[in-house]
Design a protein around this motif. Structure first.
Motif, PDB file in Angstrom:
ATOM      1  N   ILE A 148       0.877  -1.174   0.000  1.00 15.84           N
ATOM      2  CA  ILE A 148       0.000   0.000   0.000  1.00 15.84           C
ATOM      3  C   ILE A 148       0.913   1.222   0.000  1.00 15.84           C
ATOM      4  N   VAL A 149       0.709   2.083  -0.989  1.00 15.74           N
ATOM      5  CA  VAL A 149       1.546   3.266  -1.165  1.00 15.74           C
ATOM      6  C   VAL A 149       0.664   4.501  -1.086  1.00 15.74           C
ATOM      7  N   GLU A 150       1.099   5.502  -0.323  1.00 14.72           N
ATOM      8  CA  GLU A 150       0.421   6.796  -0.252  1.00 14.72           C
ATOM      9  C   GLU A 150       1.452   7.887  -0.490  1.00 14.72           C
ATOM     10  N   ASN A 151       1.146   8.792  -1.394  1.00 12.09           N
ATOM     11  CA  ASN A 151       2.044   9.894  -1.740  1.00 12.09           C
ATOM     12  C   ASN A 151       3.444   9.404  -2.100  1.00 12.09           C
ATOM     13  N   GLY A 152       3.504   8.273  -2.787  1.00 11.82           N
ATOM     14  CA  GLY A 152       4.778   7.722  -3.228  1.00 11.82           C
ATOM     15  C   GLY A 152       5.545   6.945  -2.184  1.00 11.82           C
ATOM     16  N   LYS A 153       5.080   6.933  -0.940  1.00 12.83           N
ATOM     17  CA  LYS A 153       5.777   6.250   0.154  1.00 12.83           C
ATOM     18  C   LYS A 153       5.058   4.947   0.520  1.00 12.83           C
ATOM     19  N   LEU A 154       5.833   3.948   0.878  1.00  7.46           N
ATOM     20  CA  LEU A 154       5.281   2.680   1.336  1.00  7.46           C
ATOM     21  C   LEU A 154       4.712   2.865   2.741  1.00  7.46           C
ATOM     22  N   VAL A 155       3.428   2.562   2.935  1.00  2.00           N
ATOM     23  CA  VAL A 155       2.807   2.737   4.250  1.00  2.00           C
ATOM     24  C   VAL A 155       2.330   1.424   4.871  1.00  2.00           C
ATOM     25  N   GLY A 156       2.239   0.371   4.064  1.00  2.00           N
ATOM     26  CA  GLY A 156       1.765  -0.889   4.608  1.00  2.00           C
ATOM     27  C   GLY A 156       1.796  -1.997   3.581  1.00  2.00           C
ATOM     28  N   LEU A 157       1.334  -3.154   4.027  1.00  3.02           N
ATOM     29  CA  LEU A 157       1.301  -4.338   3.183  1.00  3.02           C
ATOM     30  C   LEU A 157       0.104  -5.161   3.617  1.00  3.02           C
ATOM     31  N   ILE A 158      -0.661  -5.636   2.673  1.00  2.00           N
ATOM     32  CA  ILE A 158      -1.795  -6.508   2.998  1.00  2.00           C
ATOM     33  C   ILE A 158      -1.514  -7.874   2.371  1.00  2.00           C
ATOM     34  N   SER A 159      -1.737  -8.906   3.152  1.00  6.87           N
ATOM     35  CA  SER A 159      -1.511 -10.263   2.658  1.00  6.87           C
ATOM     36  C   SER A 159      -2.844 -11.003   2.615  1.00  6.87           C
ATOM     37  N   GLN A 160      -2.833 -12.138   1.977  1.00  7.39           N
ATOM     38  CA  GLN A 160      -4.035 -12.969   1.940  1.00  7.39           C
ATOM     39  C   GLN A 160      -4.459 -13.333   3.361  1.00  7.39           C
ATOM     40  N   LYS A 161      -3.497 -13.595   4.220  1.00 11.13           N
ATOM     41  CA  LYS A 161      -3.807 -13.955   5.608  1.00 11.13           C
ATOM     42  C   LYS A 161      -4.489 -12.808   6.341  1.00 11.13           C
ATOM     43  N   ASP A 162      -4.084 -11.562   6.058  1.00 11.45           N
ATOM     44  CA  ASP A 162      -4.726 -10.392   6.673  1.00 11.45           C
ATOM     45  C   ASP A 162      -6.202 -10.318   6.267  1.00 11.45           C
ATOM     46  N   VAL A 163      -6.494 -10.628   5.010  1.00  8.07           N
ATOM     47  CA  VAL A 163      -7.878 -10.619   4.528  1.00  8.07           C
ATOM     48  C   VAL A 163      -8.683 -11.699   5.238  1.00  8.07           C
ATOM     49  N   LEU A 164      -8.097 -12.865   5.403  1.00 14.04           N
ATOM     50  CA  LEU A 164      -8.791 -13.952   6.107  1.00 14.04           C
ATOM     51  C   LEU A 164      -9.078 -13.580   7.563  1.00 14.04           C
ATOM     52  N   LYS A 165      -8.113 -12.968   8.215  1.00 10.21           N
ATOM     53  CA  LYS A 165      -8.309 -12.537   9.609  1.00 10.21           C
ATOM     54  C   LYS A 165      -9.434 -11.512   9.700  1.00 10.21           C
ATOM     55  N   ALA A 166      -9.477 -10.577   8.752  1.00  9.14           N
ATOM     56  CA  ALA A 166     -10.531  -9.555   8.747  1.00  9.14           C
ATOM     57  C   ALA A 166     -11.902 -10.208   8.578  1.00  9.14           C
ATOM     58  N   ALA A 167     -12.001 -11.174   7.707  1.00 10.17           N
ATOM     59  CA  ALA A 167     -13.273 -11.864   7.477  1.00 10.17           C
ATOM     60  C   ALA A 167     -13.717 -12.621   8.726  1.00 10.17           C
ATOM     61  N   MET A 168     -12.786 -13.220   9.439  1.00  5.14           N
ATOM     62  CA  MET A 168     -13.130 -13.982  10.649  1.00  5.14           C
ATOM     63  C   MET A 168     -13.570 -13.071  11.790  1.00  5.14           C
ATOM     64  N   GLN A 169     -13.138 -11.820  11.786  1.00  8.41           N
ATOM     65  CA  GLN A 169     -13.511 -10.877  12.845  1.00  8.41           C
ATOM     66  C   GLN A 169     -14.943 -10.398  12.696  1.00  8.41           C
ATOM     67  N   LEU A 170     -15.528 -10.590  11.525  1.00  6.88           N
ATOM     68  CA  LEU A 170     -16.892 -10.083  11.298  1.00  6.88           C
ATOM     69  C   LEU A 170     -17.919 -10.763  12.195  1.00  6.88           C
ATOM     70  N   LYS A 171     -17.887 -12.081  12.268  1.00  8.68           N
ATOM     71  CA  LYS A 171     -18.789 -12.853  13.148  1.00  8.68           C
ATOM     72  C   LYS A 171     -20.200 -12.288  13.233  1.00  8.68           C
ATOM     73  N   GLY A 172     -20.958 -12.502  12.202  1.00  2.89           N
ATOM     74  CA  GLY A 172     -22.364 -12.128  12.259  1.00  2.89           C
ATOM     75  C   GLY A 172     -22.690 -10.776  11.661  1.00  2.89           C
ATOM     76  N   ASN A 173     -21.705  -9.959  11.382  1.00  2.00           N
ATOM     77  CA  ASN A 173     -21.987  -8.697  10.693  1.00  2.00           C
ATOM     78  C   ASN A 173     -22.353  -9.021   9.256  1.00  2.00           C
ATOM     79  N   THR A 174     -22.932  -8.082   8.588  1.00  2.00           N
ATOM     80  CA  THR A 174     -23.236  -8.311   7.193  1.00  2.00           C
ATOM     81  C   THR A 174     -21.959  -8.252   6.379  1.00  2.00           C
ATOM     82  N   TRP A 175     -21.968  -8.867   5.246  1.00  2.00           N
ATOM     83  CA  TRP A 175     -20.784  -8.972   4.415  1.00  2.00           C
ATOM     84  C   TRP A 175     -20.733  -7.873   3.369  1.00  2.00           C
ATOM     85  N   LYS A 176     -21.276  -6.701   3.662  1.00  2.00           N
ATOM     86  CA  LYS A 176     -21.278  -5.612   2.676  1.00  2.00           C
ATOM     87  C   LYS A 176     -19.979  -4.854   2.739  1.00  2.00           C
TER      88      LYS A 176
END
Length: 155
Positions: A127-155
Motif C-alpha cells: 500500500i503506497v500513499e504519496n509515493g511512500k510505502l505505508v503498509g502491506l496486505i496479505s491474503q492472511k490479513d484478509v482472512l483474519k478480517a473476514a473472521m472478525q466479522l462474526k455475524g456482521n453483514t458482508w457488505k
C-alpha cells in the motif's frame, strides 16, 4: 373466532449503517523491508528468521521500487547450484526483485481486495500513499478480517 396477533405494534426501526471494512484497517504497518543492494543470502536469512515469504524493496526515501519473494531467491539458488557454484555474492536484491509491482489502495474494501488477490494470484500487495510505502496486505490479513466479522453483514 379470528386469529389474534400477539406481536404488538410494529415501529419502523432505523436501518443500521455498515461502514466498509477497509484494507488500511487490516494492513501490516511494521514492515520488514529490503534494500536494492542487499545480498540474496541476507534476504534468505531474513525470510527464514521472520517466517515470511517475501517483502517490499524500498529506496532511502521509503519509496517502493520492487518486491522480493522466496521464489525470486529460489531462482538464484537454482542457477548457482546448476553450475555447482556457491550463491554469487554479487547477486543482489536489485537484480532478483520484481520491479513492476502491483499496489492496492488502502481505502479499498477488504472484500474487493480479496477479489483482487483471487484474480492476480499474488500473496501480498503493498500500500503506497504519496509515493511512500505505508503498509502491506496479505491474503492472511484478509482472512483474519473476514473472521472478525462474526455475524456482521458482508457488505
Amino acid at each position: 373466532m379470528g386469529i389474534i396477533n400477539f406481536q404488538g405494534k410494529r415501529t419502523n426501526q432505523p436501518e443500521k449503517k455498515h461502514e466498509p471494512i477497509l484494507v488500511s484497517d487490516h494492513m501490516s504497518k511494521n514492515l520488514i523491508t529490503f534494500k536494492e543492494d542487499q545480498s540474496i543470502e541476507d534476504v534468505i536469512d531474513t525470510l527464514i528468521k521472520n517466517k515470511i515469504s517475501g517483502g517490499p524493496v524500498v529506496n532511502e526515501k521509503n519509496e517502493l521500487i520492487g518486491i522480493i519473494s522466496e521464489g525470486d531467491c529460489m531462482k538464484q539458488i537454482s542457477e548457482s547450484r546448476y553450475y555447482n557454484l556457491p550463491i554469487d555474492k554479487n547477486n543482489t536484491v536489485g537484480k532478483a526483485m520484481i520491479k513492476q509491482v502491483e499496489t492496492i489502495d488502502g481505502n479499498m474494501n477488504i472484500f474487493d481486495a480479496a477479489n483482487k488477490f483471487l484474480n492476480s494470484k499474488r500473496r501480498r500487495f503493498p500500500i503506497v500513499e504519496n509515493g511512500k510505502l505505508v503498509g502491506l496486505i496479505s491474503q492472511k490479513d484478509v482472512l483474519k478480517a473476514a473472521m472478525q466479522l462474526k455475524g456482521n453483514t458482508w457488505k
